[in-house]
Design an enzyme around this catalytic site. Sequence first.
Site, PDB file in Angstrom:
ATOM      1  N   LYS A   1      35.783  67.211 107.424  1.00 19.07           N
ATOM      2  CA  LYS A   1      34.884  68.092 108.490  1.00 19.07           C
ATOM      3  C   LYS A   1      34.658  67.370 109.650  1.00 19.07           C
ATOM      4  O   LYS A   1      35.268  67.961 110.727  1.00 19.07           O
ATOM      5  CB  LYS A   1      33.411  68.344 107.854  1.00 19.07           C
ATOM      6  CG  LYS A   1      33.005  69.309 108.684  1.00 19.07           C
ATOM      7  CD  LYS A   1      32.884  70.986 108.618  1.00 19.07           C
ATOM      8  CE  LYS A   1      32.209  71.768 109.043  1.00 19.07           C
ATOM      9  NZ  LYS A   1      32.731  73.142 108.984  1.00 19.07           N
TER      10      LYS A   1
ATOM     11  N   CYS B   1      33.863  50.634  90.888  1.00 17.36           N
ATOM     12  CA  CYS B   1      32.774  50.891  89.929  1.00 17.36           C
ATOM     13  C   CYS B   1      33.471  51.329  88.657  1.00 17.36           C
ATOM     14  O   CYS B   1      34.149  50.569  87.846  1.00 17.36           O
ATOM     15  CB  CYS B   1      31.897  52.147  90.284  1.00 17.36           C
ATOM     16  SG  CYS B   1      30.274  52.276  89.467  1.00 17.36           S
ATOM     17  N   TYR B   2      33.692  52.581  88.323  1.00 14.50           N
ATOM     18  CA  TYR B   2      34.251  53.040  87.094  1.00 14.50           C
ATOM     19  C   TYR B   2      35.570  52.560  87.097  1.00 14.50           C
ATOM     20  O   TYR B   2      36.441  52.121  85.894  1.00 14.50           O
ATOM     21  CB  TYR B   2      34.343  54.349  86.526  1.00 14.50           C
ATOM     22  CG  TYR B   2      34.995  54.802  85.448  1.00 14.50           C
ATOM     23  CD1 TYR B   2      34.343  54.724  83.974  1.00 14.50           C
ATOM     24  CD2 TYR B   2      36.302  55.339  85.416  1.00 14.50           C
ATOM     25  CE1 TYR B   2      35.010  55.350  83.123  1.00 14.50           C
ATOM     26  CE2 TYR B   2      36.896  55.639  84.121  1.00 14.50           C
ATOM     27  CZ  TYR B   2      36.238  55.473  83.001  1.00 14.50           C
ATOM     28  OH  TYR B   2      36.963  55.771  81.911  1.00 14.50           O
TER      29      TYR B   2
ATOM     30  N   GLU C   1      31.831  52.991  99.662  1.00  8.31           N
ATOM     31  CA  GLU C   1      32.171  54.115 100.589  1.00  8.31           C
ATOM     32  C   GLU C   1      30.799  54.810 101.026  1.00  8.31           C
ATOM     33  O   GLU C   1      31.020  55.553 102.018  1.00  8.31           O
ATOM     34  CB  GLU C   1      32.921  55.004  99.724  1.00  8.31           C
ATOM     35  CG  GLU C   1      32.300  55.602  98.641  1.00  8.31           C
ATOM     36  CD  GLU C   1      32.625  54.855  97.204  1.00  8.31           C
ATOM     37  OE1 GLU C   1      32.393  55.417  96.256  1.00  8.31           O
ATOM     38  OE2 GLU C   1      33.137  53.481  97.538  1.00  8.31           O
TER      39      GLU C   1
ATOM     40  N   GLY D   1      33.263  57.126  88.612  1.00 10.89           N
ATOM     41  CA  GLY D   1      33.203  58.225  87.603  1.00 10.89           C
ATOM     42  C   GLY D   1      31.916  58.201  86.838  1.00 10.89           C
ATOM     43  O   GLY D   1      31.323  57.115  86.475  1.00 10.89           O
TER      44      GLY D   1
ATOM     45  N   SER E   1      35.377  83.329 111.490  1.00  6.67           N
ATOM     46  CA  SER E   1      33.830  83.580 111.237  1.00  6.67           C
ATOM     47  C   SER E   1      33.177  83.256 112.326  1.00  6.67           C
ATOM     48  O   SER E   1      31.933  83.425 112.371  1.00  6.67           O
ATOM     49  CB  SER E   1      33.807  82.697 110.145  1.00  6.67           C
ATOM     50  OG  SER E   1      33.811  81.412 110.275  1.00  6.67           O
ATOM     51  N   GLY E   2      33.658  82.299 113.422  1.00  5.97           N
ATOM     52  CA  GLY E   2      32.893  82.050 114.289  1.00  5.97           C
ATOM     53  C   GLY E   2      32.175  80.294 113.917  1.00  5.97           C
ATOM     54  O   GLY E   2      31.653  79.604 114.951  1.00  5.97           O
ATOM     55  N   GLY E   3      32.670  79.793 112.893  1.00  2.95           N
ATOM     56  CA  GLY E   3      32.330  78.580 112.369  1.00  2.95           C
ATOM     57  C   GLY E   3      33.449  77.540 113.071  1.00  2.95           C
ATOM     58  O   GLY E   3      34.520  77.909 113.549  1.00  2.95           O
ATOM     59  N   VAL E   4      33.059  76.123 112.889  1.00  2.48           N
ATOM     60  CA  VAL E   4      34.043  75.141 113.562  1.00  2.48           C
ATOM     61  C   VAL E   4      35.415  75.427 112.926  1.00  2.48           C
ATOM     62  O   VAL E   4      36.498  75.450 113.492  1.00  2.48           O
ATOM     63  CB  VAL E   4      33.327  74.108 113.001  1.00  2.48           C
ATOM     64  CG1 VAL E   4      34.393  72.687 113.664  1.00  2.48           C
ATOM     65  CG2 VAL E   4      32.154  73.817 113.874  1.00  2.48           C
ATOM     66  N   ASP E   5      35.585  75.499 111.528  1.00  2.40           N
ATOM     67  CA  ASP E   5      36.716  75.355 110.725  1.00  2.40           C
ATOM     68  C   ASP E   5      37.927  76.474 111.231  1.00  2.40           C
ATOM     69  O   ASP E   5      38.994  76.290 111.720  1.00  2.40           O
ATOM     70  CB  ASP E   5      36.429  75.538 109.024  1.00  2.40           C
ATOM     71  CG  ASP E   5      35.647  74.479 108.785  1.00  2.40           C
ATOM     72  OD1 ASP E   5      35.368  73.408 109.518  1.00  2.40           O
ATOM     73  OD2 ASP E   5      34.977  74.793 107.784  1.00  2.40           O
ATOM     74  N   SER E   6      37.240  77.800 111.070  1.00  4.42           N
ATOM     75  CA  SER E   6      38.061  79.016 111.529  1.00  4.42           C
ATOM     76  C   SER E   6      38.626  78.814 112.840  1.00  4.42           C
ATOM     77  O   SER E   6      39.566  79.310 113.413  1.00  4.42           O
ATOM     78  CB  SER E   6      37.575  80.322 110.971  1.00  4.42           C
ATOM     79  OG  SER E   6      36.588  80.493 111.568  1.00  4.42           O
TER      80      SER E   6
ATOM     81  N   HIS F   1      29.499  50.498  95.425  1.00  4.57           N
ATOM     82  CA  HIS F   1      30.202  51.731  95.977  1.00  4.57           C
ATOM     83  C   HIS F   1      30.402  51.434  97.467  1.00  4.57           C
ATOM     84  O   HIS F   1      29.313  51.623  98.160  1.00  4.57           O
ATOM     85  CB  HIS F   1      29.445  53.056  96.118  1.00  4.57           C
ATOM     86  CG  HIS F   1      29.643  53.469  94.491  1.00  4.57           C
ATOM     87  ND1 HIS F   1      30.711  54.390  94.085  1.00  4.57           N
ATOM     88  CD2 HIS F   1      29.105  53.425  93.417  1.00  4.57           C
ATOM     89  CE1 HIS F   1      30.410  54.872  92.943  1.00  4.57           C
ATOM     90  NE2 HIS F   1      29.543  54.170  92.302  1.00  4.57           N
TER      91      HIS F   1
END
Length: 523
Positions: A379, A89-90, A181, A62, A233-238, A179
């Site tokens: 994603k 870290c924090y 990650e 953080g 929308s034509g994107g990956v998600d939808s 970090h």
Amino acid sequence: MLAWLNPAMAAPVLVVDFGSQVTQLIARRVREAGVYCEIVPYNKAEAALAAAPPKAIILSGGPASVMEEGAPRAPQAVFDAGVPVLGICYGEMAMAEQLGGKVEGGHHREFGRSDIVIEKLSPLLAGLGGIGAREPVWMNHGDKIVAMPPGFAVVATSEHSPYAVIADEKRKLYGIQFHPEVVHTPRGAEMYKNFVLGIAGIKPEWNMHAFREAEIAKIRAQVGKGKVICGLSGGVDSSVAAVLIHEAVGDQLTCIFVDTGLMRAGEADEVVSLFRGHYNIPLIHADAAELFLERLGGVSDPEKKRKIIGATFIDVFDREAHKIGGAEFLAQGTLYPDVIESVSATGGPSVTIKSHHNVGGLPERMKLKLVEPLRELFKDEVRALGRELGLPESFVGRHPFPGPGLAIRVPGEITREKLEILRKADTVYLDEIRKAGLYDKIWQAFAVLLPVRTVGVMGDGRTYDYVLALRAVTSSDGMTADYYPFEHAFLARVSTRIVNEVRGINRVVYDVTSKPPGTIEWE
């Protein structure tokens, strides 16, 4: 039933967020180890622990200093839960300070690459080498632990951090100053695996096949015999959300594809062909290109453009939804990062950056219940689910494309002429990338039509045309990115093609800007 499939049970791992720009990467690393986890803001962690205790807890980094008045603290319940805890870290600083150690500021700050030296064997660093082994890591801190809490021992040090890794093995409490990650810590993923699989003893049961089966059952239970509409929308998600829901409830789903006229060349036809032809999913194709152009006319401010596009999309979607009649549910491709940003306790840039998104649903006047089958996924997990569902790689592996489309890749006023110039140039650019075999090596590539004209000479005449900027970035997660190092021959080839084939452009430049951590999209 697997624990993470049961809504009444806790996620095996809870990540307590102190506001780090890369908290989401912690969750991704844990999930990559096959363990489901969730993120909760630090000020809501106590309630989350009381509702459903996890098997392990991770405290994120953080921007604050534990020495500041009112600095975030971990609830005492974290340390009383009797489960392994890992502070990053924090999170390490907070743990040390709260458990009786001492933290000071004003010491040598560490930002960037460093090496840790293993001083003591620990299951947290299993497989990383014996005592004296060095490991590259990514540091990002200004404060420093100067005294450990009772019961802790030093596991690793760095040049400027005598307590780079600390551990109370008896209570299974661990602190890491760097970090693990981020990709800049090459073996950080192994540390997370060691923590969740080895120390916490959690079984790696998180995978897309299990998720698919569980989510289909959940959708059927939620929807019953009701009608569902989905904004495609034509994107990956939808696209992934639509195919998953169709697999669950069949023709109870109707997709509405709002064609904004702001998509790349040929993409609207691809969407209609895939969903009507290949999947035979009921689809309404609402061609609203003229409406979007009309409302965007004369608008140059990028934030206003985003808001206009979002509002117009809702208007068109609402109009088409009323034509269906009887729909009870609205399906959205909301992802887990969207959910996290909408409930963030520490603020951040998401409100501005994602202003064109509609996380949380359409206006209340539609009175529809939300179906969000992807809200637990990142994603890359959505892409994996798309492959599990059999979606074509051309859709699943497609570079991310922002909701406002080409409108935000034409800085300044939007016109039909500018969009057509950009569309043609972008097509040439991506064509050359594919011919060079680079498309899958690049996270995102696109062209931007700059609001600048330059004088040039072509043949025997002088031109006064636009400058086109090309962008391409590499990334493993979309959270941080760096420009792709094209060879000069490639840039020369693509620039020559664009200038020769696209009227309206007489100069091409390549953008070598990097993407900082925590930026939501690259636009």
